[in-house]
Write an enzyme that holds these catalytic residues in place. Structure first.
Site, PDB file in Angstrom:
ATOM      1  N   CYS A 183       5.299  -0.186 -11.658  1.00 28.89           N
ATOM      2  CA  CYS A 183       5.922   0.910 -12.296  1.00 28.89           C
ATOM      3  C   CYS A 183       7.225   0.671 -12.891  1.00 28.89           C
ATOM      4  O   CYS A 183       8.148   1.347 -12.374  1.00 28.89           O
ATOM      5  CB  CYS A 183       5.973   1.981 -11.167  1.00 28.89           C
ATOM      6  SG  CYS A 183       6.946   1.690  -9.576  1.00 28.89           S
ATOM      7  N   ASP A 243       1.245  -3.416   4.129  1.00 32.50           N
ATOM      8  CA  ASP A 243       2.544  -2.953   3.682  1.00 32.50           C
ATOM      9  C   ASP A 243       3.546  -3.675   4.650  1.00 32.50           C
ATOM     10  O   ASP A 243       3.160  -3.646   5.916  1.00 32.50           O
ATOM     11  CB  ASP A 243       3.179  -1.552   3.419  1.00 32.50           C
ATOM     12  CG  ASP A 243       3.953  -1.342   2.538  1.00 32.50           C
ATOM     13  OD1 ASP A 243       3.932  -1.173   1.393  1.00 32.50           O
ATOM     14  OD2 ASP A 243       5.409  -1.199   3.108  1.00 32.50           O
ATOM     15  N   ALA A 280       0.669  -1.349  -0.269  1.00 29.52           N
ATOM     16  CA  ALA A 280       0.153   0.207  -0.105  1.00 29.52           C
ATOM     17  C   ALA A 280       0.832   1.281   0.077  1.00 29.52           C
ATOM     18  O   ALA A 280       0.330   2.261  -0.658  1.00 29.52           O
ATOM     19  CB  ALA A 280      -0.975   0.111   1.177  1.00 29.52           C
ATOM     20  N   GLY A 324       0.467   5.241  -0.387  1.00 27.18           N
ATOM     21  CA  GLY A 324      -1.007   5.288   0.140  1.00 27.18           C
ATOM     22  C   GLY A 324      -1.834   5.869  -0.974  1.00 27.18           C
ATOM     23  O   GLY A 324      -3.196   5.911  -0.854  1.00 27.18           O
TER      24      GLY A 324
END
Length: 422
Positions: free
Chosen positions: A354, A261, A241, A244
């Site tokens: 990502c 997390d 997470a 956030g």
């Protein structure tokens, strides 16, 4: 001549020394309190200065190279690099050169080089700007550039490098009306619904920050939660997470969110953002591979190389060398398998990274489909406003790259796919 250099320039050189000399990431340094003694506006300036140097490192070294007989120690070289980037970007020659000389004089191993620094930078101030403008867009380091060229081709990688060199504007995910906040902030609503502000300045001083009307989140990073399309009352797990942004999106949709997390320190920021925005989620510190539960939907933003974030994190190509790739690929597969075990029958899971590397995106999904009979890709999920059909991949995922939206300022590199459990 000034003997007390700017604290911002001193701190920027420190960041450069740590990134280029010790291989540390700026996020790690900031998290450890490297700039805590500075005022928020000064912290923002330090980061901008260091990032500008890292983006223009190749150009700075080429401009300096014609004036240096031999390469100075890294600390002095970074002072020269910072001053060169500032001078070639129109900085005040008097202040920049004086601060560079003072910084050199204040370093035990560099004191004897202050005369050289002064002489070199006087020459850069005279003709560096013209030379800078003629140089090519800086290239990514070979360890990253080679696999990207293999995956996307040389022309696409050069476009990514152009986007990286230009840097990233500020993107926001807005709770209420995006159009209203875009007007209030002097920004624009992007095709996918995020608000983009070109010249933001200090984020915490912007209208709407204190009252939690929005949060910082690149437009590409906002897409996984939008594809998951959480519904009110659904039990949803944000599996990795921190920091956030996706948790906030899921909570704003009315879902019953568990934010998981492994880092308690990073979860502090999640709690802080939840409090600021007035949103609610269950925050849990723990190893994702050991987590137990049953969920209607899961968002797995898996640990990855983060190579898609080079627009806003130009330290990454210089602080890493790709040595961790193999371990990351294995971890992503293990986390995806475990996440599927937490998903209720008929549930949906967004796997995303990502990363610009297909091994961390397209390949992971293709291999998961082979390992899990009955698992399918929801090919209709990426059919959303602002999504170019050309971004949809062969297996049904969504591939985003820094060179997309060149006229709008680009986006982070991301891969995501919505998986449905039979």
């Amino acid at each position: 001549m000034s003997t007390s250099p700017s604290p911002a320039r001193r701190s920027a050189v420190y960041l450069l020394d740590q990134v280029l000399g010790e291989g540390r990431l700026m996020a790690e340094l900031l998290g450890a309190g490297a700039l805590d003694r500075l005022e928020p506006a000064d912290r923002a300036r330090v980061q901008r200065l260091a990032q500008d140097v890292l983006r223009g490192l190749e150009r700075a070294d080429r401009v300096l190279g014609k004036h240096l007989r031999k390469t100075p120690p890294l600390h002095v070289r970074n002072i020269l690099r910072l001053a060169t980037v500032e001078l070639c970007s129109g900085g005040d020659a008097h202040g920049v050169v004086n601060d560079a000389v003072a910084l050199t004089a204040g370093h035990k191993k560099g004191q004897h080089m202050k005369g050289m620094v002064n002489a070199v930078l006087r020459k850069v101030a005279a003709d560096g700007g013209a030379e800078w403008a003629k140089l090519r867009v800086p290239r990514l380091p070979k360890w990253l550039r080679d696999p990207l060229v293999m995956a996307w081709g040389g022309e696409a990688v050069m476009a990514m490098e152009t986007a990286q060199f230009a840097g990233a504007p500020l993107d926001l995910t807005v709770k209420p009306d995006a159009g209203d906040w875009a007007a209030r902030l002097g920004g624009a609503v992007l095709p996918t619904g995020s608000v983009r502000v070109a010249q933001a300045g200090q984020v915490s001083a912007l209208p709407g920050f204190a009252e939690g009307a929005w949060w910082v989140q690149d437009a590409a990073a906002a897409m996984p939660a939008r594809l998951l399309d959480a519904r009110p009352g659904e039990a949803v797990l944000d599996m990795c997470a921190a920091p956030g942004g996706k948790t906030l999106q899921l909570a704003a949709a009315g879902a019953d969110v568990t934010a998981l997390d492994i880092s308690e320190a990073r979860l502090a920021r999640v709690r802080e953002n939840l409090s600021r925005t007035g949103l609610t989620a269950r925050v849990v510190a723990g190893d994702a591979l050991e987590h137990r539960g049953s969920y209607d939907a899961i968002l797995l933003d898996a640990p990855c190389s983060a190579t898609g974030t080079i627009r806003r994190h130009p330290d990454l190509p210089h602080a890493k060398d790709g040595a961790e790739f193999g371990a990351l690929f294995e971890l992503q597969a293990a986390m995806l398998d475990h996440a599927l075990g937490l998903l209720k029958p008929g549930g949906r899971l967004v796997f995303c990274t990502c990363s610009l590397l297909p091994d961390e995106g397209e390949c992971q999904v293709e291999e998961a489909l082979e390992r899990h009979p009955g698992l399918t890709v929801d090919r209709a999920a990426p059919d959303r406003p602002g999504i170019d059909p050309a971004w949809i991949t062969e297996e049904g995922g969504l591939r985003l790259r820094p060179d997309y939206w060149p006229d709008l300022g680009g986006m982070d590199g991301f891969y995501m796919a919505v998986l449905r459990k039979g």
